[in-house]
Scaffold this active site. Structure first.
Site, mmCIF file in Angstrom:
data_model
loop_
_atom_site.group_PDB
_atom_site.id
_atom_site.type_symbol
_atom_site.label_atom_id
_atom_site.label_comp_id
_atom_site.label_asym_id
_atom_site.label_seq_id
_atom_site.Cartn_x
_atom_site.Cartn_y
_atom_site.Cartn_z
ATOM 1 N N LYS A 80 -41.558 -53.583 0.496
ATOM 2 C CA LYS A 80 -41.200 -53.697 -0.916
ATOM 3 C C LYS A 80 -42.391 -54.267 -1.669
ATOM 4 O O LYS A 80 -43.211 -54.984 -1.092
ATOM 5 C CB LYS A 80 -40.001 -54.637 -1.065
ATOM 6 C CG LYS A 80 -39.293 -54.536 -2.390
ATOM 7 C CD LYS A 80 -38.222 -53.463 -2.399
ATOM 8 C CE LYS A 80 -37.584 -53.323 -3.766
ATOM 9 N NZ LYS A 80 -36.560 -52.284 -3.782
ATOM 10 N N GLY A 181 -24.075 -54.208 -15.010
ATOM 11 C CA GLY A 181 -25.391 -53.594 -15.214
ATOM 12 C C GLY A 181 -25.268 -52.085 -15.324
ATOM 13 O O GLY A 181 -24.916 -51.406 -14.354
ATOM 14 N N VAL A 182 -25.517 -51.572 -16.549
ATOM 15 C CA VAL A 182 -25.435 -50.120 -16.737
ATOM 16 C C VAL A 182 -26.829 -49.582 -17.062
ATOM 17 O O VAL A 182 -27.074 -49.029 -18.129
ATOM 18 C CB VAL A 182 -24.374 -49.724 -17.798
ATOM 19 C CG1 VAL A 182 -22.990 -49.888 -17.214
ATOM 20 C CG2 VAL A 182 -24.498 -50.558 -19.079
ATOM 21 N N GLY A 183 -27.738 -49.786 -16.120
ATOM 22 C CA GLY A 183 -29.104 -49.266 -16.238
ATOM 23 C C GLY A 183 -29.184 -47.907 -15.563
ATOM 24 O O GLY A 183 -28.244 -47.106 -15.634
ATOM 25 N N VAL A 185 -28.943 -46.773 -12.467
ATOM 26 C CA VAL A 185 -27.870 -46.399 -11.534
ATOM 27 C C VAL A 185 -26.503 -46.540 -12.203
ATOM 28 O O VAL A 185 -25.653 -45.648 -12.109
ATOM 29 C CB VAL A 185 -27.904 -47.289 -10.265
ATOM 30 C CG1 VAL A 185 -26.750 -46.936 -9.336
ATOM 31 C CG2 VAL A 185 -29.235 -47.135 -9.531
HETATM 32 P P1 NAD Z 1 -32.157 -51.001 -14.023
HETATM 33 O O1 NAD Z 1 -33.157 -52.051 -14.336
HETATM 34 O O2 NAD Z 1 -32.315 -49.660 -14.597
HETATM 35 O O3 NAD Z 1 -30.690 -51.513 -14.413
HETATM 36 C C1 NAD Z 1 -30.263 -52.818 -14.242
HETATM 37 C C2 NAD Z 1 -29.392 -53.154 -15.443
HETATM 38 O O4 NAD Z 1 -28.809 -54.432 -15.246
HETATM 39 C C3 NAD Z 1 -30.178 -53.200 -16.755
HETATM 40 O O5 NAD Z 1 -29.510 -52.430 -17.731
HETATM 41 C C4 NAD Z 1 -30.171 -54.680 -17.110
HETATM 42 O O6 NAD Z 1 -30.205 -54.911 -18.495
HETATM 43 C C5 NAD Z 1 -28.880 -55.128 -16.474
HETATM 44 N N1 NAD Z 1 -28.760 -56.559 -16.225
HETATM 45 C C6 NAD Z 1 -29.716 -57.448 -15.878
HETATM 46 N N2 NAD Z 1 -29.189 -58.667 -15.731
HETATM 47 C C7 NAD Z 1 -27.860 -58.542 -15.965
HETATM 48 C C8 NAD Z 1 -26.755 -59.430 -15.973
HETATM 49 N N3 NAD Z 1 -26.909 -60.735 -15.698
HETATM 50 N N4 NAD Z 1 -25.518 -58.960 -16.255
HETATM 51 C C9 NAD Z 1 -25.338 -57.661 -16.539
HETATM 52 N N5 NAD Z 1 -26.351 -56.761 -16.566
HETATM 53 C C10 NAD Z 1 -27.579 -57.199 -16.281
HETATM 54 O O7 NAD Z 1 -32.083 -50.944 -12.419
HETATM 55 P P2 NAD Z 1 -31.414 -49.823 -11.525
HETATM 56 O O8 NAD Z 1 -32.478 -48.912 -11.053
HETATM 57 O O9 NAD Z 1 -30.212 -49.269 -12.193
HETATM 58 O O10 NAD Z 1 -30.975 -50.683 -10.257
HETATM 59 C C11 NAD Z 1 -29.840 -51.537 -10.316
HETATM 60 C C12 NAD Z 1 -29.695 -52.279 -8.987
HETATM 61 O O11 NAD Z 1 -29.553 -51.338 -7.931
HETATM 62 C C13 NAD Z 1 -30.921 -53.131 -8.601
HETATM 63 O O12 NAD Z 1 -30.496 -54.253 -7.875
HETATM 64 C C14 NAD Z 1 -31.715 -52.222 -7.689
HETATM 65 O O13 NAD Z 1 -32.538 -52.929 -6.799
HETATM 66 C C15 NAD Z 1 -30.585 -51.530 -6.974
HETATM 67 N N6 NAD Z 1 -30.968 -50.230 -6.429
HETATM 68 C C16 NAD Z 1 -31.422 -49.262 -7.255
HETATM 69 C C17 NAD Z 1 -31.763 -48.024 -6.718
HETATM 70 C C18 NAD Z 1 -32.217 -46.887 -7.605
HETATM 71 O O14 NAD Z 1 -32.203 -45.742 -7.131
HETATM 72 N N7 NAD Z 1 -32.576 -47.136 -8.855
HETATM 73 C C19 NAD Z 1 -31.638 -47.797 -5.344
HETATM 74 C C20 NAD Z 1 -31.157 -48.821 -4.526
HETATM 75 C C21 NAD Z 1 -30.824 -50.035 -5.090
#
Ligand code: NAD
Length: 349
Positions: A80, A181-183, A185
């Site tokens: 990582k 968290g609605v980012g 994923v």
């Molecule tokens: P992202 O940054 O796009 O989304 C994360 C979201 O969480 C953002 O919208 C952010 O504003 C929000 N957030 C942050 N702190 C918060 C809180 N305290 N309360 C509510 N919302 C909050 O990230 P992502 O790519 O969607 O990944 C989300 C999680 O999944 C991470 O932990 C990441 O490591 C894990 N993950 C992602 C992938 C992938 O394919 N993107 C794969 C495996 C694991």
């Protein structure tokens, strides 16, 4: 705290610190294991309170990648990277170019992709400097591109398996799901859950992301501090890790915890705490492997989109086996997953 005696060090093969004065890059790349292949895991760009917090994060995340890749059956070890965000190191092409040079200097021992705080666009700059990067847009029916929809698909199907196992229901119709968290994923996951008839509760610290969801589908917005404790069937953590602790778990009301965030448990003992409360926990690195399955298909160039879909489809089957074994043995699901991962890594050494 030192490095070799760090609580999260766990026999990492190597740890690399990078600095680039011109772009302001400060990054750490952790290579936990190359037993099953090059250490693969995304790059997180985040504002850490201290260097030592960044070190702890990268060590935990990279070990998690070893376990995730092993259980997903990929020809990848675990690693990582974290880029330390700060005012002096804004998100610029130069920053990712410098980071690409850093990845390249490891000669393929580490393969990167996007994670929190990074996008496909950022990875294009990394790709200019190194071939050891994945998660880039592909053409035709080739596997690859943004891994998030695949992560969301694995989570969605994993939630279906958990609902069947814990609530004996074959459908998500009417099931309430709190998505933290609605980012990248979370938004895809919300779409799938909504399509399946689930009732959504969402929280995010970014209002634009909340608006994106509520403009598409009905969803109740819950303040971030309250979502973890919402009275729902399923809690789907899709923000950051370290949220299930000895102080939060007693207040969790969901029957199931199943979501994409890495390192949801603060300590391994928190898995037992959840189990003792009758909360079914889908081990994070098992349920969220969809993205890395896509990344592996792209990196090795030996997979089509259809193949990735089939491979992601096996996540729910793996979870089902873990849920069944937890029922029959009385052991927490996270321990069963860790045992399986360690056995697979040991067999590959
Ligand atoms: P992202 O940054 O796009 O989304 C994360 C979201 O969480 C953002 O919208 C952010 O504003 C929000 N957030 C942050 N702190 C918060 C809180 N305290 N309360 C509510 N919302 C909050 O990230 P992502 O790519 O969607 O990944 C989300 C999680 O999944 C991470 O932990 C990441 O490591 C894990 N993950 C992602 C992938 C992938 O394919 N993107 C794969 C495996 C694991």
């Amino acid at each position: 705290m030192g490095v070799f005696n760090h609580a999260e060090f766990d026999n990492h093969e190597s740890l690399h610190y990078f600095q680039d004065e011109a772009s302001g890059l400060h990054a750490i790349i952790a290579v936990h294991s190359t037993a099953l292949g090059p250490a693969a895991g995304g790059t997180r760009r985040w504002t850490y309170a201290s260097d030592s917090d960044a070190l702890t994060d990268v060590l935990r995340l990279s070990r998690g990648m070893t376990y995730k890749n092993a259980v997903a059956g990929l020809k990848f070890g675990g690693g990582k990277a974290v880029i330390l965000a700060s005012d002096k190191a804004p998100k610029t092409p130069e920053l990712f170019t410098a980071f690409g040079r850093a990845v390249n200097s490891l000669g393929g021992r580490y393969v990167t992709a996007e994670d929190v705080g990074c996008s496909v666009a950022d990875m294009r700059y990394v790709r200019e400097q190194t071939e050891f990067v994945s998660g880039l847009p592909q053409s035709g029916g080739d596997a690859g591109g943004d891994p998030s929809p695949w992560t969301a698909l694995g989570c969605f199907e994993g939630i279906q398996a958990a609902v069947k196992s814990r609530m004996d229901k074959d459908s998500l119709d009417g099931i309430s799901v709190a998505v933290q968290g609605v980012g990248h994923v979370g938004v895809y996951l919300c779409r799938m859950l909504h399509e399946a008839g689930a009732r959504l509760l969402i929280s995010d610290v970014n209002n634009d992301n909340l608006d994106m969801v509520t403009s598409e589908m009905p969803a109740e917005i819950i303040p971030p501090a309250e979502l973890l404790f919402a009275d729902v069937d399923v809690l789907a953590p899709c923000a950051l890790g370290n949220i299930l602790t000895s102080s939060t778990i007693p207040k969790v009301r969901a029957k199931i915890v199943a979501g994409a965030a890495n390192n949801q448990l603060s300590t391994a003992g928190d898995g037992a705490r959840l189990a003792a409360r009758g909360i079914l926990y889908a081990p994070d690195y098992v349920i969220n492997a969809g993205g890395i399955i896509s990344v592996a298909g792209e990196y090795y160039g030996d997979s089509s989109e259809e193949q990735v879909r089939a491979d992601v489809g096996r996540i729910k089957d793996r979870l089902q086996l873990i849920f069944d074994e937890a029922k029959s043995s009385g052991r927490p699901t996270n321990e069963l997953a860790d045992d399986l991962a360690r056995q697979l890594v040991a067999a590959g050494q």
